[in-house]
Design an enzyme around this catalytic site. Structure first.
Site, short mmCIF file in Angstrom:
data_model
loop_
_atom_site.label_atom_id
_atom_site.label_comp_id
_atom_site.label_asym_id
_atom_site.label_seq_id
_atom_site.Cartn_x
_atom_site.Cartn_y
_atom_site.Cartn_z
N GLY A 173 0.83 -1.19 0.00
CA GLY A 173 0.00 0.00 0.00
C GLY A 173 0.86 1.24 0.00
CB CYS A 174 0.31 4.66 -1.33
SG CYS A 174 -1.34 4.98 -0.69
CE1 TYR A 175 -1.74 8.13 3.31
CE2 TYR A 175 -3.51 6.54 3.07
CZ TYR A 175 -3.07 7.85 3.05
OH TYR A 175 -3.94 8.86 2.77
CB THR B 113 5.37 2.37 0.21
OG1 THR B 113 4.74 1.26 -0.43
CG2 THR B 113 6.72 2.64 -0.44
CD GLU C 269 1.01 7.89 0.81
OE1 GLU C 269 0.15 7.60 -0.04
OE2 GLU C 269 1.74 7.08 1.36
#
Lengths: 341, 341, 341, 341
Positions: free
Chosen positions: C146-148, C150, C241
């Site tokens: 997931g992006c968060y 990472t 992000e």
């Protein structure tokens, strides 16, 4: 006197702004709101960015009987039906924010929008741009102007009224994304609209935005005017509208300073329209009910360039609607709108 | 062959983008950058939003001797002086991103910019819009076009070349805030520019943006054309440029489909210019070296409406500059620019 | 070797970026894309703001047989089913961008997402954060993080690996609106998201974002770590992000400079992760496949503060997916991604 | 009674908003404004985006004698000198928007800001957060709180007052770009701030924003509290502030619903502070004088998470300043601010 007021279509941006303005209006005693799309939801949940200074839950239906004033903010055709029902139910005044009663002839309406659901009411409507066409004077229906025509007519009417020989009018308009409506769509997704801009109102290789005939026919009420070119653009701002209008003449081109004088003459007594030497900025009028105008010459090309800026949801819709109600009922035009001046 | 390349004025937005492109160019062996404003600072600290794909510290001065190609991205007048110094120092090719060598006559330059510091070089410059005027063919100076003229000329040249009797040209342009330059100012402060829009290039009641004569004189190289009206606008986006151009004719108005055919004919062999039926969007071209064109008719008003979109810092400045270098040196026009296509 | 590659779910933002990256990848010989939502439409019409450097029409279905690599960008549960079908059809490697194979145990998955459609494949997946967990080494499934997670894992893993006695971890994350998905909704309408910001991932008075267990369990693979607090926020930017992570210790708090040294040690050999003394900015990493890290001390309160920034659609999704494919197939990690470095 | 009011420092954002609010205030009879930076310029030219509902030219100097109330919006240290001059000139009440009288001890002030120019006045100031510390009750100086402390204290004070054993407080704050001040700079250029976000208030590897001691010392007036961690972030919005505050306890963690009850108890009688179950959004409070609070539990990690949102220029600065004046003079707290409620 305390007014009983109803808003039909409270879930769009214009309707939502109407409710905000009317709930703070000193003459409004009871306010009812009908919203289908967002019935039962708090307005700040639905439109966090547009609504401040108040909080209310959007209801689905309201009783039309006994309304002194009704505002209709549905889409075209559906609005006309609602207007008829409201008048039959005895509403004293109906302010229609749709396009249904703006055009002067049913035939022209049908060409751009299709069959009209209440053609017998066509003649009863007053076109509610008071700075150009005055107050409603006893008419039961006020056709609230489109946002683009409001800016265009305020800038052009004083010129068309006085200067002969206009040979070409080209209107380039910029609109914030709230002008594209509240319904979620790919084109209004933040990711699509942010860092983007484009012209729209073009299809099959033709410019054809429906505000074009409204601008033309209303201009022809004050003077002679050719068919106008109108190209709207979407820009990445929430609200506001900016128009740059190029006018060509067969004979002499009026000087920009003279045009500023005409604006002062025509709008001097009105609170919400103001002309200045400096080009207006969208941020000067956003969140207000003001329209700002300016003019310049292009001496090299022999043209007059006019500028107009306003807030599409206020002076271009809901602010003007309340102003129209005020004038129709004999109140000061800015009653309940002072803080937007 | 491995080129020795210098960039003069690396601290502006165009210079910063130039360095980014050149540092990834396969033929550039050594790259030097001169930046006064931000000497000693990392480019990503100064322009976080614009620069990616690399990191470098901006130096203050570079040695001009032995440069195969020099790019000059200073302001006007200072650029011309630097161009002269570079040629005297033996630079093989100078691409000037300022306005100093774009106009065809010194007199016209002086009217809009003041005295020219290197009038003897005026005749040596090639106007670097290759899709209209071809490659530089041995000239030592390439005058890289202005961003607004690039869009306007790409849209208008095929029409002016073929259609007679053009009686009026009105160009309304939208630009992202990077077009207003990197120097911090009230008007480019985020708080001023966000949620704002306005026309500019107007002073003392006159439209007078300096790109106007550049557009006119270059159009007249390909055909007959009246004085053009040019009104630029600032919109709240970082980069990109959108032009809506209204053209009037004394005789018959060309059909939009025919115009699309002319575009296909003129630009079919070029990689970075493309015409489509749909109106382009700024986001289609932002961060690319592409220009996109379209056309529509306003049959009611009898006008032709052209649309052009490009990235003001790439196809409107630094991308075009590298493309011009490529063509002048006999490389493919998109060498080192493939990922921006 | 020339790869036959398929993308399932090409109409979301991650899928759209995947197609962009893969269509420019030097080892990809044939690329097929399946998109249900936007089948038949040009990608630039659907995602004008995200897609550049290419143009393609999104098809609806593709044939799975003979694919060397398949990328699955559907929602959770549907992804797992597609992964099973692809493996059964003989796909050599499947990179799954959903959450379906990220968690270490089926039970934990079911607690947060419901029944798992392909539990028998759970053990086959490699968690694709190569800078922390290495290359896939022969596994058939890569669970793209997931992006968060990472950003959080890149910042925290080196600390958890070395420093004992961590007593509290609080992650505050900011995400651009593309992180909320491509489906039009009120909350992602430009008018709602512009000039707005808020925390989300809270319901019934509880923080409960599904990335929380992914962060925790992956951290516990490298060291001891308490339950983490994770609060994501939406900000009015398209992409990117930013995470600010506060870490408390039972004993001594590591010095920020020492942490920077750990980052250099762990990530020195990797192209896309970089630590610096200065706090990163979202604009430093937007439109790149880079993650940037930094660290600071709060000596007054006795805490360590870590910062991480990346592009949610590239290093947080599609860029990482291509990087994972590269590593699994023995290519350089940045093959086809050089221009995003 | 009609007040004679002066504003010192009318050219910053807070000063500009102050003038807007005071010029519409029913008790303000005469209003004078001193602005050095923009003396002689119309406020809408300087701050188009912030100022509406009025228009005025910013003067350079005003006469201090005979002022009933003076607002000082200069930077720190300069403000204190002006406050002394105003009191010596006989001003009845001075509301200082700088940090000069916010801290409880001169020593603490000097540690964060340097030598204090008027230490003898330190004891005379009332900390103007009325919902926590009440009205000024006869003090001549009101220290208007910082924007970040306002949000933090409103969210934390009811908890610190009641719950013992707080072991850790971590405040992550988001601010619109107007919080970075009106002075043009690279970091506030539209091109730098748009599509960007970052933490700030970090230098030499240490978090060190000056609002940290203000938050701590004011919290300790209502209860026991450890040193707080405070990390502010800049986001691409014009105005507004959002804080996510994580609180840890040695013993039992209060339930979020209980905290909402404390908020209702403490703020029930106040017009401008409101707590709700839903997480607030920045757009709910932008352009208003309202603060909105909420609370959630992170049961997995055993923490309490508080949320606070307000408009940094209104409830975080100028709106609060007018509210403070109202309360000090015995008016309703929302006099002249009703339309911002």
């Amino acid at each position: 006197m305390s007014l009983s007021v109803g808003v039909y279509g409270g879930s769009g941006y214009a309707g939502s702004e109407l409710v905000r303005l009317l709930s703070a209006h000193p003459k409004v005693g009871s306010l009812s709101v009908a919203s289908r799309g967002y019935a039962g939801r708090a307005v700040t949940e639905v439109y966090p960015h547009l609504v401040y200074g108040g909080e209310y839950v959007l209801p689905e239906r309201i009783d039309a009987s006994g309304l002194d004033v009704a505002f209709v903010a549905y889409g075209h055709r559906e609005s006309a039906e609602t207007v008829r029902e409201l008048l039959e139910a005895g509403a004293g005044l109906v302010v229609d924010l749709s396009a249904d009663f703006r055009l002067p002839e049913v035939g022209m309406y049908e060409e751009w929008y299709g069959a009209h659901p209440a053609p017998e009411l066509f003649g009863e409507a007053h076109y509610g741009l008071p700075e150009v066409f005055g107050a409603a004077q006893g008419r039961r229906i006020i056709a609230n102007p489109g946002c683009y025509p409001t800016a265009a007519l305020l800038a052009l009417a004083p010129v068309v009224r006085r200067a002969g020989g206009i040979s070409s009018v080209t209107i380039n308009a910029l609109s914030g994304v709230s002008g594209a409506g509240a319904k979620p769509a790919v084109k209004t997704h933040f990711v699509s609209a942010n860092e983007n801009a484009n012209a729209y109102g073009v299809s099959d290789g033709e410019t054809n935005h429906r505000h074009t005939p409204e601008i033309e026919t209303m201009l022809r009420r004050v003077g002679e005017c050719p068919a106008v070119t109108f190209v709207p653009h979407l820009i990445p701002a929430t609200r506001g509208e900016f128009e740059t209008i190029t006018v060509e003449f067969e004979g002499e081109v009026p000087d920009a300073r003279e045009v500023l004088g005409w604006y002062a003459e025509d709008y001097g007594g009105w609170r919400f329209v103001e002309a200045r030497e400096n080009v207006p900025q969208l941020a000067h009028v956003a969140n207000t009910n003001r329209a700002r105008l300016s003019a310049a010459n292009d001496r090299r090309a022999g043209k007059l360039v006019l500028f107009a800026a306003l807030d599409n949801l206020l002076k271009g819709a809901s602010g003007a609607a309340v102003q129209n109600m005020n004038l129709a009922l004999g109140y000061a035009e800015d009653l309940g709108l002072e803080w937007l001046a």
